[in-house]
Design a protein around this motif. Structure first.
Motif, PDB file in Angstrom:
ATOM      1  N   VAL A   1       0.851  -1.083   0.003  1.00  8.12           N
ATOM      2  CA  VAL A   1       0.095   0.132   0.106  1.00  8.12           C
ATOM      3  C   VAL A   1       0.987   1.315   0.042  1.00  8.12           C
ATOM      4  O   VAL A   1       1.971   1.262   0.423  1.00  8.12           O
ATOM      5  N   PRO A   2       0.608   2.186  -0.668  1.00  6.80           N
ATOM      6  CA  PRO A   2       1.396   3.539  -0.875  1.00  6.80           C
ATOM      7  C   PRO A   2       1.467   4.243   0.789  1.00  6.80           C
ATOM      8  O   PRO A   2       0.626   4.036   1.604  1.00  6.80           O
ATOM      9  N   THR A   3       2.717   4.552   1.055  1.00  2.00           N
ATOM     10  CA  THR A   3       2.957   5.116   2.308  1.00  2.00           C
ATOM     11  C   THR A   3       3.526   6.433   2.176  1.00  2.00           C
ATOM     12  O   THR A   3       4.366   6.958   1.177  1.00  2.00           O
ATOM     13  N   ILE A   4       3.387   7.099   3.408  1.00  2.00           N
ATOM     14  CA  ILE A   4       4.188   8.508   3.578  1.00  2.00           C
ATOM     15  C   ILE A   4       4.728   8.455   4.784  1.00  2.00           C
ATOM     16  O   ILE A   4       4.138   8.158   6.010  1.00  2.00           O
ATOM     17  N   GLU A   5       6.046   8.762   5.017  1.00  2.00           N
ATOM     18  CA  GLU A   5       7.056   8.583   6.030  1.00  2.00           C
ATOM     19  C   GLU A   5       6.824   9.868   6.908  1.00  2.00           C
ATOM     20  O   GLU A   5       6.815  10.653   6.364  1.00  2.00           O
ATOM     21  N   THR A   6       6.661   9.410   8.051  1.00  2.00           N
ATOM     22  CA  THR A   6       6.633  10.602   8.930  1.00  2.00           C
ATOM     23  C   THR A   6       7.509  10.382  10.307  1.00  2.00           C
ATOM     24  O   THR A   6       7.760   9.314  10.641  1.00  2.00           O
ATOM     25  N   GLY A   7       7.969  11.469  11.012  1.00  2.00           N
ATOM     26  CA  GLY A   7       8.070  11.259  12.604  1.00  2.00           C
ATOM     27  C   GLY A   7       9.431  11.477  13.159  1.00  2.00           C
ATOM     28  O   GLY A   7       9.813  11.914  13.898  1.00  2.00           O
ATOM     29  N   VAL A   8      10.481  10.658  12.582  1.00  2.00           N
ATOM     30  CA  VAL A   8      11.834  10.669  13.106  1.00  2.00           C
ATOM     31  C   VAL A   8      12.462  11.896  13.073  1.00  2.00           C
ATOM     32  O   VAL A   8      12.537  12.465  11.918  1.00  2.00           O
ATOM     33  N   GLY A   9      12.671  12.378  14.278  1.00  2.00           N
ATOM     34  CA  GLY A   9      13.282  13.808  14.382  1.00  2.00           C
ATOM     35  C   GLY A   9      14.401  13.846  14.946  1.00  2.00           C
ATOM     36  O   GLY A   9      14.527  14.075  16.191  1.00  2.00           O
ATOM     37  N   ASN A  10      15.651  13.923  14.306  1.00  2.00           N
ATOM     38  CA  ASN A  10      16.913  14.086  14.753  1.00  2.00           C
ATOM     39  C   ASN A  10      17.098  15.834  14.558  1.00  2.00           C
ATOM     40  O   ASN A  10      17.842  15.896  13.434  1.00  2.00           O
ATOM     41  N   CYS A  11      16.590  16.481  15.437  1.00  2.00           N
ATOM     42  CA  CYS A  11      16.526  17.696  15.038  1.00  2.00           C
ATOM     43  C   CYS A  11      17.603  18.567  15.617  1.00  2.00           C
ATOM     44  O   CYS A  11      18.139  18.453  16.805  1.00  2.00           O
TER      45      CYS A  11
ATOM     46  N   MET B   1      -1.955  14.523  11.023  1.00  2.00           N
ATOM     47  CA  MET B   1      -1.667  12.975  11.014  1.00  2.00           C
ATOM     48  C   MET B   1      -0.193  12.487  11.332  1.00  2.00           C
ATOM     49  O   MET B   1       0.189  11.536  11.647  1.00  2.00           O
ATOM     50  N   GLY B   2       0.499  13.748  11.380  1.00  2.00           N
ATOM     51  CA  GLY B   2       1.979  13.314  11.731  1.00  2.00           C
ATOM     52  C   GLY B   2       3.000  14.332  10.999  1.00  2.00           C
ATOM     53  O   GLY B   2       2.201  15.174  10.229  1.00  2.00           O
ATOM     54  N   ILE B   3       4.111  14.234  11.043  1.00  2.00           N
ATOM     55  CA  ILE B   3       5.028  15.156  10.328  1.00  2.00           C
ATOM     56  C   ILE B   3       5.598  14.487   9.326  1.00  2.00           C
ATOM     57  O   ILE B   3       6.581  13.433   9.446  1.00  2.00           O
ATOM     58  N   SER B   4       5.264  14.744   8.103  1.00  2.00           N
ATOM     59  CA  SER B   4       5.982  14.041   6.896  1.00  2.00           C
ATOM     60  C   SER B   4       7.311  14.503   6.608  1.00  2.00           C
ATOM     61  O   SER B   4       7.581  15.787   6.591  1.00  2.00           O
ATOM     62  N   THR B   5       8.093  13.674   6.327  1.00  2.00           N
ATOM     63  CA  THR B   5       9.590  14.057   6.077  1.00  2.00           C
ATOM     64  C   THR B   5       9.863  13.709   4.721  1.00  2.00           C
ATOM     65  O   THR B   5      11.259  13.803   4.193  1.00  2.00           O
ATOM     66  N   GLN B   6       8.883  13.448   3.898  1.00  2.00           N
ATOM     67  CA  GLN B   6       9.211  13.078   2.517  1.00  2.00           C
ATOM     68  C   GLN B   6       8.979  14.269   1.682  1.00  2.00           C
ATOM     69  O   GLN B   6       8.865  15.405   2.271  1.00  2.00           O
ATOM     70  N   LYS B   7       9.115  14.238   0.404  1.00  2.00           N
ATOM     71  CA  LYS B   7       9.113  15.247  -0.593  1.00  2.00           C
ATOM     72  C   LYS B   7       7.854  14.977  -1.644  1.00  2.00           C
ATOM     73  O   LYS B   7       7.948  15.550  -2.619  1.00  2.00           O
ATOM     74  N   MET B   8       6.986  14.312  -1.134  1.00  2.00           N
ATOM     75  CA  MET B   8       5.787  14.042  -1.741  1.00  2.00           C
ATOM     76  C   MET B   8       4.874  15.371  -1.742  1.00  2.00           C
ATOM     77  O   MET B   8       4.990  16.370  -1.654  1.00  2.00           O
ATOM     78  N   HIS B   9       3.339  14.960  -2.010  1.00  2.00           N
ATOM     79  CA  HIS B   9       2.468  16.303  -1.801  1.00  2.00           C
ATOM     80  C   HIS B   9       2.369  16.690  -0.746  1.00  2.00           C
ATOM     81  O   HIS B   9       1.934  17.791  -0.448  1.00  2.00           O
ATOM     82  N   ALA B  10       2.839  15.890   0.564  1.00  2.00           N
ATOM     83  CA  ALA B  10       2.638  16.384   1.847  1.00  2.00           C
ATOM     84  C   ALA B  10       3.892  16.422   2.376  1.00  2.00           C
ATOM     85  O   ALA B  10       4.793  15.309   2.503  1.00  2.00           O
ATOM     86  N   ARG B  11       4.270  17.491   3.060  1.00  2.00           N
ATOM     87  CA  ARG B  11       5.740  17.734   3.805  1.00  2.00           C
ATOM     88  C   ARG B  11       5.364  18.421   4.950  1.00  2.00           C
ATOM     89  O   ARG B  11       4.639  19.374   4.841  1.00  2.00           O
ATOM     90  N   GLY B  12       5.943  18.094   6.148  1.00  2.00           N
ATOM     91  CA  GLY B  12       5.637  18.835   7.279  1.00  2.00           C
ATOM     92  C   GLY B  12       4.339  18.280   8.170  1.00  2.00           C
ATOM     93  O   GLY B  12       3.888  17.255   7.586  1.00  2.00           O
ATOM     94  N   PRO B  13       3.931  19.097   8.790  1.00  2.00           N
ATOM     95  CA  PRO B  13       2.644  18.709   9.416  1.00  2.00           C
ATOM     96  C   PRO B  13       1.563  18.400   8.482  1.00  2.00           C
ATOM     97  O   PRO B  13       1.293  19.349   7.580  1.00  2.00           O
ATOM     98  N   MET B  14       1.089  17.492   8.487  1.00  2.00           N
ATOM     99  CA  MET B  14      -0.099  16.801   7.646  1.00  2.00           C
ATOM    100  C   MET B  14      -1.706  16.984   8.173  1.00  2.00           C
ATOM    101  O   MET B  14      -1.924  16.727   9.172  1.00  2.00           O
ATOM    102  N   GLY B  15      -2.132  18.190   7.526  1.00  2.00           N
ATOM    103  CA  GLY B  15      -3.478  18.800   8.272  1.00  2.00           C
ATOM    104  C   GLY B  15      -4.517  18.241   7.010  1.00  2.00           C
ATOM    105  O   GLY B  15      -4.277  17.346   6.139  1.00  2.00           O
TER     106      GLY B  15
END
Length: 412
Positions: free
Chosen positions: A216-226, A379-393
């Protein structure tokens, strides 16, 4: 009920929900908010079971804090629902309309994704946030939290379903995986026939498991080495306050600061002050140059890549801004990065060259959050470069449908 049966019900419910009017969705959310308030005592009792189990399993305090619910946190969830109610419905909106030479009128319309599955760790508030966002955006949700929060999630889902029973929207728009077995997660990741998108929200191990096993297509979120970079021109007191907030306020979340990079020209003055301010609350690990200035543990190569989610902070002295950017490129997770500086040129260079979902100047990384950005929840913080990046509202939970209006045109 089998996962396939849950998937079928969600798919069928999604066909109805996709065309529900805004008023019906908002009324359903209001009923859910009332139900959560009415079931608060039960939710807190069930949450306490998860807390007691976490303590028995020696879970670290910062992660127990992520798990813990209170009346205030339930009220925050309810407030999040009301914020989402106030927001514009993202469904069936046209961002572009144009007419071709042949007379066809093309519209780019927003439509729900369908059925969204979310796999997440510890934080029970995700259960409510994810449901609220998906309902308002016309999507059904399949929830699979971790075993550590099973009692809490079960109680929250029960309360939300009870609220839906008083609305015009079926309780079947929520699916809940009540089985802690990881094999069920693997099955969920391959349920292409019924699930349109999977969002993993948690640590690196969870995200990599999902990415490596999902069809199923996925959007990666969350891991934060900030990272926070303290430039040579930084205001010292302002920098100390920002770092304290980014590290100490809630260390167990993905937007907490894990590494501070300090320009060599300010290190001798800045580091002793930072150390005195945080030494009783934070374990600091530094590079060799840092150790010469403050009495900290020696940082290893592993520390630069670590998402501690704890009261631990890595510190490294860097030569310049270029050195900083290279370090972040090597160890960052494209989540949230910050520069503390009074130099406009350096600020602009950092903003342009650092590759992350959120990049800050003179502010804490803790603001990378859907509610803080005005999205109601996330829904999470997307760290990808797809249509959703950053906080997913809400606006990241719809896709596109092109509608074409004609008058008998055929293609030659």
């Amino acid at each position: 009920m089998s996962l396939i049966d849950i998937g079928k019900r969600l798919y069928e419910a999604s066909q109805v929900l996709a065309t529900m009017d805004t008023k019906s969705k908002n009324e359903a959310l209001k009923e859910v908010a009332l139900s959560l308030k009415g079931h608060a005592e039960h939710i807190l009792r069930e949450n306490q079971k998860d807390i007691e189990k976490a303590i028995e399993n020696n879970m670290k305090e910062s992660l127990i804090d992520r798990l813990r619910l209170s009346e205030e946190r339930i009220d925050d969830m309810i407030e999040g629902i009301h914020n989402i109610i106030k927001m514009k419905d993202p469904v069936w909106k046209s961002s572009e309309v144009w007419t071709l030479e042949n007379g066809l009128t093309v519209s780019k319309m927003t439509v729900p994704i369908g059925v969204i599955g979310i796999i997440y760790e510890s934080r029970p508030n995700v259960t409510v946030d994810a449901f609220s966002l998906t309902l308002k955006s016309g999507n059904c949700i399949l929830l699979r939290g971790s075993s550590s929060s099973m009692h809490s999630n079960r109680a929250l889902v029960y309360a939300m379903k009870e609220g839906l029973k008083k609305s015009n929207i079926s309780e079947e728009v929520i699916g809940f995986v009540d089985d802690p077995n990881r094999s069920v997660v693997k099955e969920m990741l391959t349920l292409n026939k019924y699930i349109d998108l999977i969002i993993p929200r948690g640590g690196n191990d969870l995200i990599q498991f999902v990415v490596n096993n999902a069809s199923v297509p996925t959007i990666e979120t969350g891991v934060g080495n900030c990272h926070i970079f303290v430039d040579a021109t930084a205001n010292i007191q302002k920098a100390i306050n920002i770092i304290e907030n980014a590290k100490v306020q809630r260390p167990g979340v993905c937007n907490a600061c894990e590494t501070v990079l300090v320009h060599k020209n300010i290190a001798e003055v800045f580091l002793p002050k930072l150390y005195d301010y945080l030494k009783d609350r934070v374990e600091m690990r530094g590079c060799e140059e840092t150790k010469k200035m403050i009495p900290v543990k020696c940082a290893t190569k592993e520390d630069w890549a670590e998402e501690y989610l704890d009261y631990i902070l890595a510190i490294k002295i860097v030569q310049n801004l270029e050195d900083t950017i290279l370090h972040i490129r090597k160890y960052g997770t494209k989540h949230s990065e910050a520069i503390l500086t009074e130099n406009l040129s350096n600020a602009n260079k950092f903003l342009r060259q650092v590759d992350a979902a959120a990049v800050y100047v003179n502010a804490s990384t803790r603001f990378t959050d859907g509610s803080q950005f005005g999205f109601g929840a996330e829904m999470g913080i997307s760290t990808q470069k797809m249509h959703a990046r950053g906080p997913m509202g809400l606006n990241e939970l719809v896709t596109i449908k092109y509608t074409i209006l004609g008058n008998g045109q055929i293609r030659e």
